[in-house]
Design a protein around this motif. Structure first.
Motif, short mmCIF file in Angstrom:
data_model
loop_
_atom_site.label_atom_id
_atom_site.label_comp_id
_atom_site.label_asym_id
_atom_site.label_seq_id
_atom_site.Cartn_x
_atom_site.Cartn_y
_atom_site.Cartn_z
N VAL A 239 38.89 38.40 -20.91
CA VAL A 239 38.32 38.23 -22.11
C VAL A 239 38.14 40.12 -21.69
O VAL A 239 38.01 40.63 -22.56
CB VAL A 239 36.81 37.93 -20.69
CG1 VAL A 239 35.81 38.85 -21.80
CG2 VAL A 239 36.91 36.65 -21.19
N ILE A 240 38.40 40.89 -20.46
CA ILE A 240 38.59 42.65 -21.08
C ILE A 240 39.61 42.81 -21.49
O ILE A 240 40.21 43.24 -22.70
CB ILE A 240 38.30 43.55 -19.67
CG1 ILE A 240 37.06 43.36 -18.94
CG2 ILE A 240 38.87 44.44 -19.90
CD1 ILE A 240 36.63 44.13 -17.50
N ALA A 241 40.80 41.98 -21.38
CA ALA A 241 42.33 41.80 -21.86
C ALA A 241 42.06 41.76 -23.64
O ALA A 241 42.61 43.17 -23.98
CB ALA A 241 43.32 41.74 -21.09
N ARG A 242 41.39 41.48 -23.75
CA ARG A 242 41.47 40.80 -25.24
C ARG A 242 40.48 40.95 -25.81
O ARG A 242 41.26 41.97 -27.38
CB ARG A 242 40.62 39.21 -24.95
CG ARG A 242 41.87 38.16 -24.30
CD ARG A 242 41.21 36.53 -24.93
NE ARG A 242 41.58 35.48 -24.14
CZ ARG A 242 41.93 34.39 -24.53
NH1 ARG A 242 41.70 33.89 -25.83
NH2 ARG A 242 42.42 33.63 -24.00
N LEU A 243 39.72 41.86 -25.34
CA LEU A 243 39.12 42.79 -25.82
C LEU A 243 39.53 44.31 -26.20
O LEU A 243 39.60 45.11 -26.85
CB LEU A 243 37.98 43.21 -25.51
CG LEU A 243 36.38 42.09 -25.33
CD1 LEU A 243 35.46 42.08 -24.25
CD2 LEU A 243 36.14 41.61 -26.63
N LYS A 244 40.61 44.52 -25.61
CA LYS A 244 41.10 45.66 -25.34
C LYS A 244 42.37 45.47 -26.54
O LYS A 244 42.53 46.55 -27.34
CB LYS A 244 41.53 46.51 -23.84
CG LYS A 244 40.96 47.25 -23.43
CD LYS A 244 41.18 47.40 -21.95
CE LYS A 244 40.32 47.61 -21.05
NZ LYS A 244 41.17 48.28 -19.69
N ASN B 28 38.74 34.77 -30.00
CA ASN B 28 39.10 34.30 -28.38
C ASN B 28 38.61 34.96 -26.92
O ASN B 28 37.62 34.31 -26.25
CB ASN B 28 40.26 34.55 -28.36
CG ASN B 28 41.56 33.63 -29.57
OD1 ASN B 28 40.61 32.66 -29.69
ND2 ASN B 28 42.44 34.23 -30.25
N ALA B 29 37.84 35.87 -27.38
CA ALA B 29 37.43 36.50 -25.75
C ALA B 29 35.78 36.29 -25.67
O ALA B 29 35.26 35.61 -24.47
CB ALA B 29 36.95 38.34 -25.97
N LYS B 30 35.48 35.91 -26.84
CA LYS B 30 33.88 35.31 -27.14
C LYS B 30 33.40 33.77 -26.56
O LYS B 30 33.13 33.44 -25.37
CB LYS B 30 32.92 35.50 -28.45
CG LYS B 30 31.79 35.10 -28.04
CD LYS B 30 30.84 34.27 -29.38
CE LYS B 30 31.84 33.44 -30.68
NZ LYS B 30 31.29 33.37 -31.29
N GLN B 31 34.64 33.43 -26.63
CA GLN B 31 35.25 31.89 -26.47
C GLN B 31 35.27 31.52 -24.75
O GLN B 31 34.91 30.62 -24.35
CB GLN B 31 35.78 31.11 -27.28
CG GLN B 31 35.45 30.33 -28.28
CD GLN B 31 36.57 29.73 -29.63
OE1 GLN B 31 37.44 29.78 -29.20
NE2 GLN B 31 35.76 29.26 -30.42
N ALA B 32 35.87 32.27 -24.25
CA ALA B 32 36.14 32.29 -23.02
C ALA B 32 35.49 32.37 -22.28
O ALA B 32 35.05 31.74 -21.17
CB ALA B 32 37.81 33.52 -22.85
N LEU B 33 34.59 33.97 -22.05
CA LEU B 33 33.84 34.22 -21.84
C LEU B 33 32.26 33.07 -21.33
O LEU B 33 32.22 32.68 -20.86
CB LEU B 33 32.82 35.41 -22.36
CG LEU B 33 32.05 36.17 -21.37
CD1 LEU B 33 32.29 36.98 -20.28
CD2 LEU B 33 31.10 36.72 -22.62
N ILE B 34 32.49 33.17 -22.86
CA ILE B 34 31.55 31.65 -23.01
C ILE B 34 31.43 30.14 -21.97
O ILE B 34 30.99 29.58 -21.16
CB ILE B 34 30.18 30.73 -24.31
CG1 ILE B 34 30.23 32.31 -24.75
CG2 ILE B 34 29.96 30.29 -24.60
CD1 ILE B 34 29.77 32.41 -26.22
N HIS B 35 32.83 29.70 -22.12
CA HIS B 35 33.22 28.92 -21.49
C HIS B 35 33.63 28.75 -20.04
O HIS B 35 33.10 28.23 -19.42
CB HIS B 35 34.53 27.92 -22.26
CG HIS B 35 34.49 27.68 -23.47
ND1 HIS B 35 35.34 28.21 -24.18
CD2 HIS B 35 33.59 27.27 -24.27
CE1 HIS B 35 35.37 26.65 -25.26
NE2 HIS B 35 34.35 27.12 -25.19
N ASP B 36 33.75 30.07 -20.02
CA ASP B 36 33.50 29.99 -18.25
C ASP B 36 31.99 30.15 -17.43
O ASP B 36 32.30 29.27 -16.61
CB ASP B 36 34.49 31.52 -18.10
CG ASP B 36 34.61 31.91 -16.62
OD1 ASP B 36 35.11 30.99 -15.80
OD2 ASP B 36 34.05 32.73 -15.47
#
Length: 85
Positions: A13-18, A53-61
């Motif tokens: 998620v951090i990588a996606r946000l960067k 994509n970062a938001k979805q990954a965070l929420i799904h996890d």
């Protein structure tokens, strides 16, 4: 003070946000340089996609973690986070 809330997906998620941050900086530079609007819009689309994509990954996890039995959760918390999908 609350304990840190860390999941396995956080590095991704951090990588996606960067990546989104890099795209956003590019958009700002493009606007300042007077680049054509279609090019700017394309980069803005990349920013929006990376953040989504970062938001979805965070929420799904988070949901997977809660439902797997590895964490105490309450139904209200689960409902609250899924509204952001």
């Amino acid at each position: 003070m609350t304990k840190p809330h860390v999941h396995a997906s956080h590095p991704q998620v951090i990588a996606r946000l960067k990546r989104a941050d890099g795209h956003l900086r590019t958009v700002i530079e493009m606007i300042e340089a007077g680049r054509p609007c279609p090019e700017v819009a394309q980069q803005l689309q990349a920013v929006e996609s990376a953040i989504r994509n970062a938001k979805q990954a965070l929420i799904h996890d988070h949901v997977d973690h809660c439902l797997s039995g590895h964490a105490d959760y309450d139904r209200d918390e689960l409902k609250a986070i899924t509204r952001y999908l």
